[in-house]
Each structure stands twice: as structure tokens, then as C-alpha cells.
Write an enzyme that holds these catalytic residues in place. Structure first.
Site, PDB file in Angstrom:
ATOM      1  N   TRP A  37     -20.639 -23.804  14.254  1.00 14.95           N
ATOM      2  CA  TRP A  37     -20.375 -23.224  15.007  1.00 14.95           C
ATOM      3  C   TRP A  37     -22.242 -22.454  14.646  1.00 14.95           C
ATOM      4  CZ3 TRP A  37     -15.886 -23.891  13.368  1.00 14.95           C
ATOM      5  CH2 TRP A  37     -14.810 -23.314  14.091  1.00 14.95           C
ATOM      6  N   ASP A  40     -23.823 -19.113  13.816  1.00 13.47           N
ATOM      7  CA  ASP A  40     -23.443 -18.826  11.591  1.00 13.47           C
ATOM      8  C   ASP A  40     -24.503 -19.659  11.444  1.00 13.47           C
ATOM      9  OD1 ASP A  40     -20.668 -18.637  12.741  1.00 13.47           O
ATOM     10  OD2 ASP A  40     -19.818 -18.726  10.688  1.00 13.47           O
ATOM     11  N   ASP A 170     -15.099 -11.449  17.749  1.00  9.84           N
ATOM     12  CA  ASP A 170     -14.257 -11.473  18.549  1.00  9.84           C
ATOM     13  C   ASP A 170     -13.002 -10.861  18.502  1.00  9.84           C
ATOM     14  OD1 ASP A 170     -15.355 -13.923  17.705  1.00  9.84           O
ATOM     15  OD2 ASP A 170     -13.706 -14.833  16.363  1.00  9.84           O
ATOM     16  N   TYR A 361     -10.861  -8.513   9.968  1.00 10.15           N
ATOM     17  CA  TYR A 361     -11.419  -8.610  10.665  1.00 10.15           C
ATOM     18  C   TYR A 361     -12.693  -7.854  11.255  1.00 10.15           C
ATOM     19  CZ  TYR A 361     -12.167 -13.815  13.250  1.00 10.15           C
ATOM     20  OH  TYR A 361     -12.680 -14.756  13.744  1.00 10.15           O
ATOM     21  N   GLU A 405     -15.717 -13.574   3.134  1.00  8.92           N
ATOM     22  CA  GLU A 405     -16.045 -14.442   4.647  1.00  8.92           C
ATOM     23  C   GLU A 405     -16.296 -12.228   5.618  1.00  8.92           C
ATOM     24  OE1 GLU A 405     -12.762 -15.421   7.466  1.00  8.92           O
ATOM     25  OE2 GLU A 405     -14.167 -15.025   9.129  1.00  8.92           O
TER      26      GLU A 405
HETATM   27  C1  2M8 Z   1     -15.532 -16.614  13.774  1.00  3.94           C
HETATM   28  O1  2M8 Z   1     -14.753 -16.944  14.924  1.00  3.94           O
HETATM   29  C2  2M8 Z   1     -14.466 -18.042  15.389  1.00  3.94           C
HETATM   30  C3  2M8 Z   1     -13.654 -18.548  17.249  1.00  3.94           C
HETATM   31  O2  2M8 Z   1     -15.177 -18.489  17.589  1.00  3.94           O
HETATM   32  C4  2M8 Z   1     -12.531 -17.952  15.094  1.00  3.94           C
HETATM   33  O3  2M8 Z   1     -12.136 -16.881  14.351  1.00  3.94           O
HETATM   34  O4  2M8 Z   1     -12.137 -19.545  15.257  1.00  3.94           O
HETATM   35  C5  2M8 Z   1     -15.945 -15.096  14.411  1.00  3.94           C
HETATM   36  O5  2M8 Z   1     -16.106 -14.512  12.837  1.00  3.94           O
HETATM   37  C6  2M8 Z   1     -17.689 -15.681  14.702  1.00  3.94           C
HETATM   38  O6  2M8 Z   1     -18.316 -14.645  14.736  1.00  3.94           O
HETATM   39  C7  2M8 Z   1     -17.437 -16.704  13.618  1.00  3.94           C
HETATM   40  O7  2M8 Z   1     -19.899 -17.508  14.289  1.00  3.94           O
HETATM   41  C8  2M8 Z   1     -16.623 -18.277  13.539  1.00  3.94           C
HETATM   42  C9  2M8 Z   1     -17.333 -19.087  12.515  1.00  3.94           C
HETATM   43  O8  2M8 Z   1     -17.749 -18.331  11.475  1.00  3.94           O
HETATM   44  O9  2M8 Z   1     -15.465 -17.430  13.726  1.00  3.94           O
END
Ligand code: 2M8
Length: 446
Positions: A37, A40, A170, A361, A405
């Protein structure tokens, strides 16, 4: 309650990053997020930079492999790891003339934190990482140019988001009214299966309606071959976000410093920087809330919601000193600190809003990356004690609950549920803990 010591946090964090490392990049979480990502990786590289520069550089080089010909750095660079939805077969970015064929990527972007991570490497290494910095610089400028060319049709200096996932936050309540505009008709979406719910309880994740709309937007992009002008004409989700635009501004600042040391022309960077700073001040500042809010380009209205993202402009040095003082007061008010002033900062949403949920979240929990960047912002304005509280809160949460997380903003059970939630073994929580501890021990939070 047994708490981790600083030494245990540091050792545990490096161990976790090693476990999450997978053939050239770091998975945000081994099962829930098995690919690379964008933002990240930027936070993770900042953690690596304090003890393994080579690893930090490999992480970022891997991410930049996914850059599109139009400059966009996508939000996911896919690997061969299975078990994530939507994967490359669903995104079908081969329908775009701009997307790389290898590696496959998603078709949206993420807050541009990457330039700051490259600057961090540069500051720590001086000339030693010059090759990498010189190679990354034009790519980072191309990404900025993409934002100003493709995401700012009115040339205001603010980039719009065209998917909630681009924000990184999100399922923020800020998106509710915008997403409500998307009506998903029965049978309209292709068959698909969420994979996140195999790893985290549904009560902590976006709803089915949210996912239907996330998918609906991807279907729209595919239908128009990912052409930005057609997306701009058709997309019902076009929003200006304070965190995203603060990151854009911070990236300009970082690139200006890099341009100076590489002897590159700072011309357009200076203009972008001035324009975005001004636009955040004029368009997104909400005097009543003493915060930056969101703007919905479809309804032409502000979204009057305060979130952790609302404080991000501090990190880019955008607010005037008066506004920064008002924001610091806002952070310590019951809306963010709780009625007794003892909540963990910074909840991702206003505690007194009906949309607040301590475990769901981006609708309430505390996130390490937001604390990290807002603490940097407060330092810029001399709010050292409050910056220290944010760092301390983040580290206390890790000491008590590990590298989760996200975390409930409640300190004690009489206020509500406490603890760490979402995935275990989350990479940016670990990486930024390392950075926060280093700042604490050097006595320098900046
Ligand atoms: C979360 O987002 C992803 C989609 O991109 C998901 O839910 O599958 C979010 O917290 C985002 O900010 C983060 O970059 C990603 C990976 O940690 O997870």
C-alpha cells in the site's frame, strides 16, 4: 496490566516488520493486507530509516515500480499474494493506457506522504543516498503534476478524491452523505466476495453498503478505461479532503527542500505550494469548528465534520498561528478529548457526533499515523506539551495493547470499550512507534 517497555516496543516492532516483509516490500498486515500500500509504505519507510536505510530505500523503490505513465502513484501495488479483494483481476487496470502491465496496480491513489519519506532518508544520509533521491525526485514531481493537472479542474490548488479509499480514511462519516448519492441496483455489480471479514469482525469494518459503493466506483472507472476526464464528468464522488491536501502541501514543501539540495528548478513547486496553502486557508477552514473540513464538489457544499484529518494542515504548516492555537484548543475540548478530558487523542471522529463509533475503523478509533503527523504539526507551532501528549497517548496504546491497527479512544471501561482493534501485527503502528521512541529519547519531537 502488564505493559511493554520501550525496549520491548523497539524489539517487537523491528521483529514485526521483518515478519511482514515479503520479497521487496512490507505488507501492512500479513493476512488482511497482503500487497503493498502506498501511504503505508511511506510511514513504514520512515520507521526503517532510523535503523536500516537500505531497507527503507528498497521499500520505496518497490512502490515506485507501480507509477503510471500519467504520474499517478497507485494506492496498491499488487504482488502474487492471494486473499485480498479487490485484487488485480477486479481492478483491470490493463484497460488504462497509463497503467503499467507489471506490476499490476489499483486504479486510484493515496495521500502523497511519500515525498516526506524520501526527504527523511535524504536528511539522515546526506549524500550517501543521493542516487536514490535523484531517481525518486522527478517521479515525485510527476505525481504532484498529475494532481494539479487531473484532480484540480478549476485550478484552485486543491486536489479532489474520487474514491473513499484514496483518502486512506475509508469509512469516515465525512463520506456518508456523498456515498448516499450512489444507488446500487440489484444485480448491477459483478459477483464478488469480500475477504476482510475473514480476518476482522464485521462490527469493526465498513458495511456492506459501503463496499457496494466502493465497488460501484471501480466499475465506473473500468467502463471509461480509467480516463480521468471521463471520470471527472461522471463520478458522483468528488471531494476535497483536508488530510489529502495537507499531504499535497507537505509534499511540495519536502520537494522544495530536495530541489534545493539537488540543484533542481523549484519554480512550479513554489507556485503549487503557495496556491494549495492559500486554498486550504480560504476554502476548507471552518471558523465555527476551528478546524479544516471537507468540500463536496458535486453539491458545491462543505461537509461540516471534524475528524482527525481536520488537524492535518498543522503538519504542513498551513494555519496562521491564531488558527493553530484555536485548533490546539479544539483538540483539548470535550469533542476530541472527552467530557472529562481524559480520552486518548486523536479519535478519528468527533466523540459527540451521532456517527461516532469507538471500534469501527475510521469512525472513531485512534490511529498511529494520524497521531504521528498531527504531533509533528503541533511541534511546528510550538505546542510542545500537546504534541507530547499525542505521542504519549499513541505509545501508551501500543504499550498496553500491542501493534494493533487502531485503538478505542477510551482510557477506562467506565467510559466505553477499551483496547486495540482491527488487525494484529500492523506495520505502520510498529514503524511509527520506532520513530516516536527515537524522538522521545532525543528529546526532540520534531
Ligand atoms: C485500509 O484500506 C484498504 C483499502 O485501501 C482496505 O480496507 O482494504 C485503510 O485503513 C487504508 O488507510 C490503509 O492504507 C490500508 C492498508 O493498511 O487499509
Amino acid at each position: 496490566m502488564a505493559e511493554l517497555s520501550d525496549r520491548e516496543i523497539r524489539a517487537g516492532a523491528t521483529h514485526l516488520l521483518e515478519r511482514n516483509w515479503c520479497d521487496g516490500y512490507t505488507r501492512p498486515a500479513r493476512r488482511l493486507y497482503p500487497h503493498q500500500w502506498n501511504w503505508d509504505s511511506a510511514f513504514i519507510a520512515i520507521g526503517y530509516a532510523s535503523y536500516d536505510i537500505e531497507r527503507a530505500i528498497r521499500e520505496l523503490r518497490s512502490l515506485l515500480r507501480g507509477q503510471w505513465a500519467n504520474g499517478m502513484v497507485p494506492h496498491i501495488v499488487f504482488s502474487a499474494q492471494p486473499g485480498y479483494f479487490p485484487g488485480p483481476d477486479f481492478w483491470r487496470t490493463d484497460l488504462s493506457a497509463d497503467a503499467p502491465r507489471d506490476p499490476p496496480t489499483s486504479g486510484i491513489t493515496n495521500p502523497p506522504v511519500l515525498a516526506g519519506a524520501v526527504l527523511d532518508i535524504h536528511r539522515r544520509t546526506g549524500s550517501a543516498a543521493r542516487d536514490f533521491v535523484a531517481e525518486a525526485f522527478p517521479r515525485l514531481v510527476a505525481w504532484q503534476r498529475y494532481f494539479y493537472r487531473e484532480r484540480d479542474p478549476r485550478r484552485e490548488g486543491l486536489a479532489y478524491l474520487r474514491h473513499p479509499w484514496e483518502s486512506g480514511t475509508d469509512n469516515s462519516p465525512a463520506w456518508d452523505s456523498v456515498l448516499a448519492r450512489i444507488r446500487v441496483h440489484p444485480g448491477e455489480l459483478p459477483r464478488h466476495e469480500r475477504r476482510d471479514l475473514a480476518h476482522v469482525p464485521a462490527s469493526q469494518r465498513p458495511t456492506r453498503d459501503d463496499y457496494d459503493r466502493y465497488v460501484w466506483l471501480i466499475e465506473l472507472y473500468k467502463r471509461v478505461g480509467y480516463r480521468e476526464s471521463e471520470i471527472a464528468a461522471e463520478c458522483p464522488f468528488v471531494v476535497q479532503d483536508p488530510l489529502f491536501n495537507a499531504a499535497l502541501c507537505r509534499a511540495n514543501e519536502a520537494l522544495l527542500e530536495l530541489a534545493e539540495s539537488l540543484g533542481e528548478d523549484p519554480g512550479e513547486l513554489r507556485e503549487w505550494h503557495a496556491q494549495t496553502t492559500r486554498a486550504l486557508e480560504e476554502k476548507l477552514w471552518d471558523e465555527e469548528k476551528a478546524l479544516y473540513v471537507y468540500f463536496d464538489l458535486e453539491s458545491e457544499e462543505r461537509i461540516h465534520m471534524g475528524t482527525a484529518s481536520s488537524f492535518a494542515p498543522l503538519w504542513a504548516g498551513v494555519p496562521s498561528p491564531e488558527r493553530a492555537r484555536a485548533m490546539a484548543a479544539r483538540l483539548q475540548s470535550p469533542t476530541f478529548s472527552g467530557a472529562a478530558g481524559d480520552g486518548f487523542l486523536v479519535p478519528s471522529h468527533e466523540l459527540d457526533s451521532p456517527a461516532f463509533d469507538p471500534l469501527k475503523y475510521w469512525r472513531g478509533p485512534v490511529w498511529m499515523n494520524l497521531n504521528w503527523l498531527i504531533a509533528h504539526g503541533l511541534e511546528r507551532y510550538g505546542e510542545r506539551a500537546l504534541a507530547g501528549r499525542l505521542r504519549d497517548d499513541a505509545l501508551t496504546l501500543v504499550r498496553r495493547y500491542g501493534f494493533r491497527e487502531y485503538f478505542s479512544p477510551f482510557r477506562t471501561e467506565d467510559r466505553g470499550p477499551v483496547g486495540g482493534y482491527g488487525s494484529e501485527g500492523f506495520s505502520w503502528t510498529a514503524a511509527l512507534s520506532i520513530d516516536l521512541l527515537a524522538a522521545e529519547h532525543s528529546g526532540d519531537g520534531s
